[in-house]
Design a protein around this motif. Structure first.
Motif, PDB file in Angstrom:
ATOM      1  N   SER A   1       0.846  -1.201   0.000  1.00 45.62           N
ATOM      2  CA  SER A   1       0.000   0.000   0.000  1.00 45.62           C
ATOM      3  C   SER A   1       0.875   1.243   0.000  1.00 45.62           C
ATOM      4  O   SER A   1       1.928   1.274   0.636  1.00 45.62           O
ATOM      5  CB  SER A   1      -0.929   0.016   1.219  1.00 45.62           C
ATOM      6  OG  SER A   1      -0.181   0.117   2.421  1.00 45.62           O
TER       7      SER A   1
ATOM      8  N   THR B   1       0.512   5.498   0.360  1.00 43.86           N
ATOM      9  CA  THR B   1      -0.278   6.698   0.601  1.00 43.86           C
ATOM     10  C   THR B   1       0.402   7.876  -0.083  1.00 43.86           C
ATOM     11  O   THR B   1       1.617   8.021  -0.021  1.00 43.86           O
ATOM     12  CB  THR B   1      -0.397   6.973   2.107  1.00 43.86           C
ATOM     13  OG1 THR B   1      -1.026   5.858   2.737  1.00 43.86           O
ATOM     14  CG2 THR B   1      -1.241   8.221   2.366  1.00 43.86           C
TER      15      THR B   1
ATOM     16  N   ALA C   1      -7.526   8.200   1.941  1.00 44.99           N
ATOM     17  CA  ALA C   1      -6.765   7.792   3.127  1.00 44.99           C
ATOM     18  C   ALA C   1      -7.328   8.386   4.413  1.00 44.99           C
ATOM     19  O   ALA C   1      -7.184   7.803   5.482  1.00 44.99           O
ATOM     20  CB  ALA C   1      -5.301   8.191   2.974  1.00 44.99           C
ATOM     21  N   ASP C   2      -7.954   9.559   4.315  1.00 46.54           N
ATOM     22  CA  ASP C   2      -8.468  10.180   5.528  1.00 46.54           C
ATOM     23  C   ASP C   2      -9.911   9.779   5.821  1.00 46.54           C
ATOM     24  O   ASP C   2     -10.465  10.168   6.842  1.00 46.54           O
ATOM     25  CB  ASP C   2      -8.361  11.702   5.440  1.00 46.54           C
ATOM     26  CG  ASP C   2      -9.033  12.267   4.191  1.00 46.54           C
ATOM     27  OD1 ASP C   2      -9.469  11.468   3.337  1.00 46.54           O
ATOM     28  OD2 ASP C   2      -9.102  13.501   4.070  1.00 46.54           O
TER      29      ASP C   2
ATOM     30  N   PRO D   1      -5.300  13.175   0.692  1.00 43.78           N
ATOM     31  CA  PRO D   1      -4.485  11.952   0.691  1.00 43.78           C
ATOM     32  C   PRO D   1      -5.277  10.745   0.197  1.00 43.78           C
ATOM     33  O   PRO D   1      -6.464  10.596   0.511  1.00 43.78           O
ATOM     34  CB  PRO D   1      -4.109  11.792   2.171  1.00 43.78           C
ATOM     35  CG  PRO D   1      -5.250  12.409   2.913  1.00 43.78           C
ATOM     36  CD  PRO D   1      -5.759  13.534   2.050  1.00 43.78           C
ATOM     37  N   TYR D   2      -4.603   9.889  -0.560  1.00 44.48           N
ATOM     38  CA  TYR D   2      -5.214   8.662  -1.075  1.00 44.48           C
ATOM     39  C   TYR D   2      -4.270   7.488  -0.794  1.00 44.48           C
ATOM     40  O   TYR D   2      -3.061   7.655  -0.653  1.00 44.48           O
ATOM     41  CB  TYR D   2      -5.484   8.782  -2.578  1.00 44.48           C
ATOM     42  CG  TYR D   2      -6.529   9.815  -2.904  1.00 44.48           C
ATOM     43  CD1 TYR D   2      -7.872   9.477  -2.982  1.00 44.48           C
ATOM     44  CD2 TYR D   2      -6.183  11.154  -3.107  1.00 44.48           C
ATOM     45  CE1 TYR D   2      -8.843  10.424  -3.255  1.00 44.48           C
ATOM     46  CE2 TYR D   2      -7.136  12.109  -3.374  1.00 44.48           C
ATOM     47  CZ  TYR D   2      -8.469  11.741  -3.451  1.00 44.48           C
ATOM     48  OH  TYR D   2      -9.420  12.687  -3.711  1.00 44.48           O
ATOM     49  N   ARG D   3      -4.860   6.304  -0.709  1.00 48.81           N
ATOM     50  CA  ARG D   3      -4.072   5.096  -0.494  1.00 48.81           C
ATOM     51  C   ARG D   3      -4.397   4.093  -1.590  1.00 48.81           C
ATOM     52  O   ARG D   3      -5.560   3.767  -1.832  1.00 48.81           O
ATOM     53  CB  ARG D   3      -4.371   4.478   0.871  1.00 48.81           C
ATOM     54  CG  ARG D   3      -3.588   3.165   1.116  1.00 48.81           C
ATOM     55  CD  ARG D   3      -3.883   2.569   2.485  1.00 48.81           C
ATOM     56  NE  ARG D   3      -3.387   3.437   3.529  1.00 48.81           N
ATOM     57  CZ  ARG D   3      -4.126   3.918   4.519  1.00 48.81           C
ATOM     58  NH1 ARG D   3      -5.414   3.617   4.575  1.00 48.81           N
ATOM     59  NH2 ARG D   3      -3.612   4.702   5.437  1.00 48.81           N
TER      60      ARG D   3
ATOM     61  N   SER E   1       4.428  10.802   1.753  1.00 46.24           N
ATOM     62  CA  SER E   1       4.442   9.448   1.207  1.00 46.24           C
ATOM     63  C   SER E   1       4.632   8.423   2.321  1.00 46.24           C
ATOM     64  O   SER E   1       5.444   8.609   3.227  1.00 46.24           O
ATOM     65  CB  SER E   1       5.572   9.326   0.186  1.00 46.24           C
ATOM     66  OG  SER E   1       5.640   8.014  -0.325  1.00 46.24           O
TER      67      SER E   1
END
Length: 453
Positions: free
Chosen positions: A293, A295, A328-329, A365-367, A394
């Motif tokens: 994974s 981020t 992500a959040d 933020p994205y994962r 990151s």
């Protein structure tokens, strides 16, 4: 005297609730006006004073205790009823628009005229100017919230009204012990040329201070930038040392395999280290039972594609690759989810996953998670990572383990055909970036030079 029609507003409720700290005889207000009285005696030394808008007479009391003949006037019957018995004979209910009984060495008018209707303020100033040659004045230039502030004005408004009666700012007197915007206005009979000279002298001092403060701010900013750069450089040195150690180990591996001739060359092709755009990249372990994974923070709006550097071990990749992109959040909010046939995974190269543009993605933020959940040992797909991270925020993990660096990955933004790829796009997506020992040595040299600088 007929009390103004707004006098009833200044009652017990007003003094209890509308003055910030409840306005009553307590240590806070006695100390506050005591400090003002000390400065008035020390720096002005008047024999007689009128507190125009004296409220409960705290300044009158403080000045009289310091030997000054002080009086007070206020339109609030409630406030005058609360004046201490020792000074009660020297305070009375009245309007500062009405004629006063005498002249005074100094009239103090602190935060009063904004409480009067705009039509009455000029009358009050004219009346005060008739009864003194020296006025210590303040009126808030920005507090519009208080319900009885009928006439909040900028400083130049009051300065103009006083100037109409021959009163001008004493530019050498700092009245900030009252309030930051307080002014001492004095009757001046000098020629206008002399007044202009004094104003220009003071203006130049303030202008020069402003320029110097701006210059200091720029210098401080540059110092902060330099300090932050030094901190990043110290972190980069640590990363470079680790990279150098890794590269040295790969040189030894290359030397060992080169002694084996053609067989060694075949082995070297499988070394898990390559280079893209001058950055060291490393092949990660298989995704079998070890999902990866990453981020990252989106740089622009309308995130619409991600590209990864993947490879698969030929015929051994028999099970599909699973990719999930989520916020992500806000865990559980999935942006895109795909199951990819192993036949679509390149032997070595870029795999691009396209999806519907995500509006408002900039700064969020994205994962992204890659896995091969159904693979057997010996199967699976490999993903590549940079040895050192470059993106802000990151975070790279394989399984539960946090790893250094970040995925060799790029993001695309926009709505087709108007799209843009982020600045992290690798300049080369091909097997020709395979390292040989000479390339490894070049990387070591460049990394060592960077470490020294």
């Amino acid at each position: 005297m007929v009390a103004p029609d707004y006098a009833h507003l200044y009652d017990a409720f007003y003094y209890a609730h509308d003055c910030g700290v409840p306005y009553r005889r307590n240590q806070h207000w006695l100390d506050h006006f005591g400090a003002i009285a000390d400065k008035v005696v020390e720096r002005i030394a008047p024999q007689s004073v009128l507190d125009a808008g004296c409220a409960m007479g705290f300044l009158v009391e403080a000045l009289r205790r310091r030997g000054v003949e002080c009086y007070g006037i206020d339109i609030s019957e409630y406030a005058i009823s609360q004046v201490h018995a020792d000074v009660r004979p020297y305070c009375w209910v009245g309007s500062i628009c009405e004629p006063l009984p005498r002249k005074y060495d100094l009239i103090v008018c602190i935060e009063i005229l904004e409480h009067m209707p705009a039509a009455e303020a000029p009358k009050a100033i004219a009346n005060l100017c008739r009864h003194t040659d020296d006025i210590l004045f303040s009126s808030t230039p920005f507090d519009y919230k208080e319900m009885t502030h009928f006439n909040v004005q900028p400083p130049e408004y009051w300065a103009e009204l006083f100037a109409q009666h021959g009163f001008f700012r004493d530019v050498d007197f700092d009245a900030s012990f009252v309030l930051p915007w307080a002014v001492r206005f004095r009757r001046r009979n000098e020629p206008v040329t002399r007044l202009v000279r004094e104003y220009e002298r003071r203006f130049w001092v303030l202008w020069n201070e402003n320029v110097e403060l701006r210059r200091s701010t720029v210098e401080m900013r540059e110092q902060i930038i330099a300090a932050e750069a030094a901190t990043r450089a110290a972190s980069a040195v640590s990363d470079l040392r680790a990279e150098i150690n890794w590269l040295h180990s790969e040189i030894r591996a290359c030397r060992n395999t080169s002694r084996l001739g053609p067989i060694g060359n075949l082995v070297r092709i499988g070394l898990p280290i390559r280079e893209i755009g001058g950055r060291l990249i490393v092949r990660m372990p298989s995704l079998v039972n070890q999902p990866v994974s990453q981020t990252f923070v989106a740089e622009y709006d309308n995130l619409c594609a991600l590209a990864f550097l993947l490879d698969r071990p030929g015929l051994f990749a028999l099970n599909p690759l699973h990719i999930v992109i989520a916020e992500a959040d806000r865990l559980g909010t999935i942006v895109a989810e795909r199951t990819v046939s192993p036949r679509l995974v390149p032997e070595f190269g870029a795999f691009v996953l396209r999806f519907a543009p995500v509006t408002g993605s900039a700064g969020h933020p994205y994962r992204v998670t890659l896995s091969v959940p159904e693979a057997e040992p010996g199967e699976g797909v490999h993903v590549w990572r940079y040895f050192r991270a470059g993106r802000s925020g990151s975070l790279l993990q394989q399984g539960n383990k946090v790893l250094a660096g970040e995925l060799v990955m790029s993001a695309t933004y926009g709505v087709y055909p108007d799209i843009v790829t982020d600045r992290w796009t690798p300049p080369l997506w091909s097997p020709s970036s395979l390292l040989n020992p000479a390339s490894v040595r070049n990387l070591i040299r460049s990394a060592t030079r960077a470490q020294k600088t």
